[in-house]
Design a protein around this motif. Structure first.
Motif, PDB file in Angstrom:
ATOM      1  N   PHE A 132       0.803  -1.223   0.000  1.00 19.32           N
ATOM      2  CA  PHE A 132       0.000   0.000   0.000  1.00 19.32           C
ATOM      3  C   PHE A 132       0.836   1.274   0.000  1.00 19.32           C
ATOM      4  O   PHE A 132       0.318   2.357  -0.228  1.00 19.32           O
ATOM      5  N   VAL A 133       2.140   1.165   0.271  1.00 21.36           N
ATOM      6  CA  VAL A 133       2.998   2.342   0.359  1.00 21.36           C
ATOM      7  C   VAL A 133       3.311   2.863  -1.045  1.00 21.36           C
ATOM      8  O   VAL A 133       3.792   2.128  -1.898  1.00 21.36           O
ATOM      9  N   THR A 134       3.025   4.147  -1.264  1.00 23.04           N
ATOM     10  CA  THR A 134       3.322   4.765  -2.560  1.00 23.04           C
ATOM     11  C   THR A 134       4.349   5.889  -2.448  1.00 23.04           C
ATOM     12  O   THR A 134       4.861   6.343  -3.461  1.00 23.04           O
ATOM     13  N   GLY A 135       4.644   6.332  -1.246  1.00 24.10           N
ATOM     14  CA  GLY A 135       5.618   7.395  -1.077  1.00 24.10           C
ATOM     15  C   GLY A 135       6.293   7.310   0.272  1.00 24.10           C
ATOM     16  O   GLY A 135       5.641   7.014   1.281  1.00 24.10           O
ATOM     17  N   ILE A 136       7.611   7.549   0.284  1.00 25.35           N
ATOM     18  CA  ILE A 136       8.407   7.519   1.509  1.00 25.35           C
ATOM     19  C   ILE A 136       9.333   8.727   1.488  1.00 25.35           C
ATOM     20  O   ILE A 136      10.075   8.924   0.529  1.00 25.35           O
ATOM     21  N   THR A 137       9.273   9.532   2.547  1.00 21.19           N
ATOM     22  CA  THR A 137      10.201  10.647   2.693  1.00 21.19           C
ATOM     23  C   THR A 137      10.879  10.509   4.045  1.00 21.19           C
ATOM     24  O   THR A 137      10.203  10.461   5.079  1.00 21.19           O
ATOM     25  N   THR A 138      12.205  10.439   4.019  1.00 16.89           N
ATOM     26  CA  THR A 138      12.982  10.220   5.234  1.00 16.89           C
ATOM     27  C   THR A 138      13.649  11.507   5.692  1.00 16.89           C
ATOM     28  O   THR A 138      14.251  12.214   4.895  1.00 16.89           O
ATOM     29  N   TYR A 139      13.533  11.773   6.982  1.00 18.54           N
ATOM     30  CA  TYR A 139      14.187  12.916   7.614  1.00 18.54           C
ATOM     31  C   TYR A 139      15.135  12.364   8.672  1.00 18.54           C
ATOM     32  O   TYR A 139      14.691  11.768   9.652  1.00 18.54           O
ATOM     33  N   VAL A 140      16.423  12.544   8.482  1.00 20.70           N
ATOM     34  CA  VAL A 140      17.423  12.020   9.413  1.00 20.70           C
ATOM     35  C   VAL A 140      17.597  12.997  10.566  1.00 20.70           C
ATOM     36  O   VAL A 140      17.796  14.194  10.350  1.00 20.70           O
ATOM     37  N   VAL A 141      17.519  12.499  11.778  1.00 17.45           N
ATOM     38  CA  VAL A 141      17.708  13.325  12.972  1.00 17.45           C
ATOM     39  C   VAL A 141      19.202  13.558  13.164  1.00 17.45           C
ATOM     40  O   VAL A 141      19.971  12.610  13.291  1.00 17.45           O
ATOM     41  N   MET A 142      19.575  14.823  13.172  1.00 21.13           N
ATOM     42  CA  MET A 142      20.990  15.182  13.365  1.00 21.13           C
ATOM     43  C   MET A 142      21.271  15.557  14.810  1.00 21.13           C
ATOM     44  O   MET A 142      22.416  15.522  15.270  1.00 21.13           O
ATOM     45  N   GLY A 143      20.241  15.915  15.559  1.00 23.01           N
ATOM     46  CA  GLY A 143      20.366  16.281  16.961  1.00 23.01           C
ATOM     47  C   GLY A 143      18.982  16.520  17.526  1.00 23.01           C
ATOM     48  O   GLY A 143      18.044  16.744  16.769  1.00 23.01           O
ATOM     49  N   SER A 144      18.871  16.449  18.831  1.00 17.78           N
ATOM     50  CA  SER A 144      17.580  16.644  19.493  1.00 17.78           C
ATOM     51  C   SER A 144      17.741  17.593  20.669  1.00 17.78           C
ATOM     52  O   SER A 144      17.880  17.159  21.817  1.00 17.78           O
ATOM     53  N   PRO A 145      17.720  18.901  20.397  1.00 15.71           N
ATOM     54  CA  PRO A 145      17.926  19.867  21.485  1.00 15.71           C
ATOM     55  C   PRO A 145      16.813  19.839  22.534  1.00 15.71           C
ATOM     56  O   PRO A 145      17.030  20.252  23.659  1.00 15.71           O
ATOM     57  N   LYS A 146      15.637  19.335  22.174  1.00 16.75           N
ATOM     58  CA  LYS A 146      14.564  19.171  23.153  1.00 16.75           C
ATOM     59  C   LYS A 146      13.825  17.888  22.842  1.00 16.75           C
ATOM     60  O   LYS A 146      13.312  17.701  21.741  1.00 16.75           O
ATOM     61  N   ASP A 147      13.797  16.997  23.810  1.00 22.83           N
ATOM     62  CA  ASP A 147      13.088  15.736  23.681  1.00 22.83           C
ATOM     63  C   ASP A 147      12.598  15.358  25.068  1.00 22.83           C
ATOM     64  O   ASP A 147      13.375  14.865  25.889  1.00 22.83           O
TER      65      ASP A 147
END
Length: 150
Positions: A132-147
């Motif tokens: 069912f997947v037709t699109g994938i966009t990946t965002y790589v985490v480079m840092g997490s100043p607030k989590d």
């Protein structure tokens, strides 16, 4: 239903920071007697405001060095397509969060892997094989100043 007053909000803030606080320490921090504090915490648990306690893990110490958020589009917007996708994501240990959202995509995933090659395997073998997947966009985490989960 538990009161949503300043004392309960203070209790929740303190427990969010450190869920292993003793009742005595918590009571001291929020300005209550230990028995009154315990009653409030028990009421918050009973009413489902506090749903559990957990350990916060150091992902890098566990060998997880690659974190991504992934936007996923589905080709079909049926209950069956969503159920199949959600079941596949629930079975994938790399997926630590899966959110069905509104907008131009259907899902946001938080995926944690050891490294780029292990992410590529997940991308190819799990996401890439979902019918069912037709699109994938990946965002790589480079840092997490607030989590606040950490």
């Amino acid at each position: 239903m538990a009161k949503n007053d300043k004392i309960n909000q203070h209790i929740l803030r303190e427990l969010t920071r450190d869920g292993r606080l003793s009742n005595l320490e918590l009571a001291d921090r929020v300005g209550l007697s230990p028995s009154a504090c315990l009653r409030r915490v028990q009421e918050l648990e009973r009413d489902g405001v506090i749903t559990g306690y957990r350990a916060v893990l150091d992902r890098s110490a566990m060998g997880i060095g690659f974190v991504t958020y992934i936007g996923v589009s589905l080709g079909e917007h049926t209950k069956d397509a969503q159920a199949a996708f959600e079941q596949a994501m629930s079975a994938a240990p790399e997926v630590v969060e899966c959110h069905n959202i509104t907008g131009t995509i259907e899902y946001i995933l938080r995926v944690e892997c050891a490294d780029l090659p292990s992410y590529k395997r997940f991308h190819t073998d799990i996401l890439g094989t979902s019918p069912f997947v037709t699109g994938i966009t990946t965002y790589v985490v480079m840092g997490s100043p607030k989590d606040l989960r950490a």
